[in-house]
Design a protein around this motif. Sequence first.
Motif, PDB file in Angstrom:
ATOM      1  N   SER A  70      64.527  58.376   8.560  1.00  0.00           N
ATOM      2  CA  SER A  70      63.459  57.407   8.789  1.00  0.00           C
ATOM      3  C   SER A  70      62.280  58.083   9.479  1.00  0.00           C
ATOM      4  O   SER A  70      62.454  58.836  10.434  1.00  0.00           O
ATOM      5  CB  SER A  70      64.000  56.277   9.666  1.00  0.00           C
ATOM      6  N   LEU A  71      61.085  57.798   8.986  1.00  0.00           N
ATOM      7  CA  LEU A  71      59.872  58.260   9.663  1.00  0.00           C
ATOM      8  C   LEU A  71      59.698  57.428  10.930  1.00  0.00           C
ATOM      9  O   LEU A  71      59.982  56.233  10.936  1.00  0.00           O
ATOM     10  CB  LEU A  71      58.664  58.115   8.743  1.00  0.00           C
ATOM     11  N   SER A  72      59.242  58.039  11.999  1.00  0.00           N
ATOM     12  CA  SER A  72      59.159  57.340  13.283  1.00  0.00           C
ATOM     13  C   SER A  72      57.963  56.395  13.370  1.00  0.00           C
ATOM     14  O   SER A  72      57.958  55.475  14.180  1.00  0.00           O
ATOM     15  CB  SER A  72      59.124  58.341  14.437  1.00  0.00           C
ATOM     16  N   THR A  73      56.948  56.607  12.571  1.00  0.00           N
ATOM     17  CA  THR A  73      55.738  55.797  12.611  1.00  0.00           C
ATOM     18  C   THR A  73      55.900  54.594  11.682  1.00  0.00           C
ATOM     19  O   THR A  73      56.496  54.704  10.617  1.00  0.00           O
ATOM     20  CB  THR A  73      54.529  56.644  12.170  1.00  0.00           C
ATOM     21  N   ARG A  74      55.346  53.457  12.110  1.00  0.00           N
ATOM     22  CA  ARG A  74      55.389  52.248  11.282  1.00  0.00           C
ATOM     23  C   ARG A  74      54.067  51.517  11.412  1.00  0.00           C
ATOM     24  O   ARG A  74      53.437  51.636  12.431  1.00  0.00           O
ATOM     25  CB  ARG A  74      56.520  51.321  11.744  1.00  0.00           C
ATOM     26  N   PRO A  75      53.655  50.725  10.484  1.00  0.00           N
ATOM     27  CA  PRO A  75      54.167  50.589   9.128  1.00  0.00           C
ATOM     28  C   PRO A  75      53.601  51.676   8.221  1.00  0.00           C
ATOM     29  O   PRO A  75      52.422  52.029   8.306  1.00  0.00           O
ATOM     30  CB  PRO A  75      53.678  49.215   8.694  1.00  0.00           C
ATOM     31  N   ILE A  76      54.444  52.196   7.360  1.00  0.00           N
ATOM     32  CA  ILE A  76      54.032  53.211   6.392  1.00  0.00           C
ATOM     33  C   ILE A  76      53.357  52.493   5.226  1.00  0.00           C
ATOM     34  O   ILE A  76      53.903  51.550   4.673  1.00  0.00           O
ATOM     35  CB  ILE A  76      55.248  54.021   5.885  1.00  0.00           C
ATOM     36  N   ARG A  77      52.170  52.947   4.875  1.00  0.00           N
ATOM     37  CA  ARG A  77      51.437  52.367   3.746  1.00  0.00           C
ATOM     38  C   ARG A  77      51.682  53.173   2.467  1.00  0.00           C
ATOM     39  O   ARG A  77      51.702  52.608   1.385  1.00  0.00           O
ATOM     40  CB  ARG A  77      49.950  52.309   4.052  1.00  0.00           C
ATOM     41  N   ALA A  78      51.846  54.499   2.607  1.00  0.00           N
ATOM     42  CA  ALA A  78      52.088  55.360   1.453  1.00  0.00           C
ATOM     43  C   ALA A  78      52.617  56.703   1.926  1.00  0.00           C
ATOM     44  O   ALA A  78      52.210  57.196   2.979  1.00  0.00           O
ATOM     45  CB  ALA A  78      50.802  55.571   0.664  1.00  0.00           C
ATOM     46  N   ALA A 105      60.163  46.452   3.177  1.00  0.00           N
ATOM     47  CA  ALA A 105      59.211  45.361   3.418  1.00  0.00           C
ATOM     48  C   ALA A 105      58.708  45.334   4.855  1.00  0.00           C
ATOM     49  O   ALA A 105      57.648  44.775   5.134  1.00  0.00           O
ATOM     50  CB  ALA A 105      59.849  44.024   3.064  1.00  0.00           C
ATOM     51  N   GLU A 106      59.454  45.908   5.782  1.00  0.00           N
ATOM     52  CA  GLU A 106      59.052  45.924   7.191  1.00  0.00           C
ATOM     53  C   GLU A 106      58.190  47.133   7.550  1.00  0.00           C
ATOM     54  O   GLU A 106      57.850  47.325   8.709  1.00  0.00           O
ATOM     55  CB  GLU A 106      60.300  45.887   8.068  1.00  0.00           C
ATOM     56  N   GLY A 107      57.869  47.970   6.556  1.00  0.00           N
ATOM     57  CA  GLY A 107      57.005  49.116   6.806  1.00  0.00           C
ATOM     58  C   GLY A 107      57.719  50.388   7.189  1.00  0.00           C
ATOM     59  O   GLY A 107      57.073  51.362   7.567  1.00  0.00           O
ATOM     60  N   LYS A 108      59.036  50.398   7.089  1.00  0.00           N
ATOM     61  CA  LYS A 108      59.788  51.619   7.416  1.00  0.00           C
ATOM     62  C   LYS A 108      59.752  52.552   6.217  1.00  0.00           C
ATOM     63  O   LYS A 108      59.955  52.125   5.084  1.00  0.00           O
ATOM     64  CB  LYS A 108      61.229  51.275   7.786  1.00  0.00           C
TER      65      LYS A 108
END
Length: 181
Positions: A70-78, A105-108
Amino acid sequence: MKRTIVQPATLTGPPLADCKEWLGITRPNEDAEIVTLLHASMDLCEAFTGQMPLEVTCEEVLPANLNWQSLSTRPIRAILEVKSLSQSGDEAPLPVADYDIDLDAEGKGLVRLSKPTDHSRFVVRFVAGIAQDWADLPDALRHGMIRLAAHHYRDRDATQSLAPPASVAALWRPWRALRLA
């Protein structure tokens, strides 16, 4: 995981004008200081809410393995690009067939290598943020960032707390993404 902001949000223009209006400042001689305070406010907003307020381009370095990460930053747009990273720091783009990505859907954002690589790490470049620009940012987040920057501007000689003032926390609280550990 190590995150680097490659292209930060632009906080000159409307964000600077809004903060100066809140402070009642018309002179341009303190613009650089106010923009710096707006960036600090954005960082504190992300720390408080668990979400990047304005769109930025980032890179995260992850260990090279075949597990979903999982990337630590949220929300991921692309997710823009995945590259292998050698011990000497050289980067090489990975073919799309060599990795899988997933955005929920939660931006993860999730990434995994689908094939073993010779390198021990890989780099993921992505775009994250609740809003693309200042005008699209929800009012509570935008106003909280302005109030926090103004608070730090007015109290710049006082000892600063790491927690936002109660008035700012109240604006940001509905946006706080709580995660179970």
